[in-house]
Design an enzyme around this catalytic site. Sequence first.
Site, short mmCIF file in Angstrom:
data_model
loop_
_atom_site.label_atom_id
_atom_site.label_comp_id
_atom_site.label_asym_id
_atom_site.label_seq_id
_atom_site.Cartn_x
_atom_site.Cartn_y
_atom_site.Cartn_z
N SER A 60 -9.75 -67.30 36.12
CA SER A 60 -11.16 -67.01 36.39
C SER A 60 -12.00 -68.24 36.72
CB SER A 60 -11.78 -66.27 35.20
OG SER A 60 -11.41 -64.92 35.20
N LYS A 63 -13.94 -67.95 39.85
CA LYS A 63 -15.29 -67.40 39.94
C LYS A 63 -16.34 -68.48 40.10
CE LYS A 63 -14.18 -63.16 37.40
NZ LYS A 63 -12.98 -63.34 36.59
N SER A 123 -17.68 -62.75 33.02
CA SER A 123 -16.47 -63.05 33.80
C SER A 123 -15.89 -61.79 34.43
CB SER A 123 -15.42 -63.76 32.94
OG SER A 123 -14.43 -64.36 33.75
#
Length: 394
Positions: A60, A63, A123
Amino acid sequence: MNKSLSLLLASMTLCSSATAYALVTPNPPTLNAKGYVLMDYQSGAILVGKNQDGALAPASLTKLMTAYVVGKEIESGRTSWDSKVAVSENAWSVKFPDSSKMFIKPGDNVTVADLMRGLIIQSGNDAAVALAEHVAGTESGFVALMNQWALSLGMSSTEFINAHGLDGEGIHTTPQNMAILMQRIIEDVPEVYELYSEKRFVWADIKQYNRNRLLWDNSLNVDGGKTGYTSEAGYSLVSSATEGQMRLISVVMGTPSKQTRVEASRQLLNYGFRFYETDQLAVADSDERSVRIWKGEGKNLSVGFEQDVYATYVRGKGRELSKEVEIYAPLIAPVKQGDIVGSVTWRVGVEEIMTEPLVAKSSIEQGSFFTRLIDTVVLWFKSLFSDTKSLWEG
């Protein structure tokens, strides 16, 4: 030996020992991670690194780039924080079982601001896809933008394959590339970076907390960061913290647990703040000095720097800082504003720590025929004595 002399010698010894101790820098911490890096935000100096250029799965941390691209789209005016996004089937939260999500569903109309909070605080993989489709029409089109931005930011060892970071063939980045990305988020899209300090967000009556546990750490002033986890990547964390005028960025990738990534990041940040300092060496748009220009409408030219200049070095070494200016003499008109006309080199002791170009702060056109003739003669006489320095000091 009398008592006064003994006390004086003892005092001198203690002072000498204290000075020597202040300049000793211990080895950086060794962390249980696949790779990590500690970067100074202002200077870009890498203070600590292990496998910093190794290709690792970002999870993640991907992101961070998703948020950066959306931030640049907002900056360009192609979307806005208040723009409404229709959630598609592709972005539906049920399509991301056993992974982080914001819990949006098809038919929802969600603002970009809320989706960005879902992306950054929760997230959410679903928020990532919704934003990607909003910006580029399709997630694949958005991924192309992500990779273009990565190249333009100097992240040459990064390849994204989706907007959320779930494992897949070809996805990779490096700790150093992630540090660059966080640096640019802070610098280029500060309104986006502000979201990283928010500790909680509620959507669909579900309150979720920011996974960056360092936001609750009272020993550090951490004001942003992003976690990541997949089975391939392990547990990762990018964080940024300040102490006084100094800001550090830590990247820890591939640790075995949530707690390890927090402890490793804390160790890196504490090490950097304790043993290093960052100084501003020069201010953008200020005049470094005035130099002689020949055969021009004017005789003097102000030179300086296009950007602020910072350097990071071992704490206590600042008193050894020296500066050397070089002008590419003789300077002959015409000179255009922004032309590189010299450089400045800074050293700590004998170690060179920074070199920055000097640029012309204004333009100077050629002078009259008479001026050029006189200066040609003067330069010829000066050259006979090889007095290069006087050519720019006048």
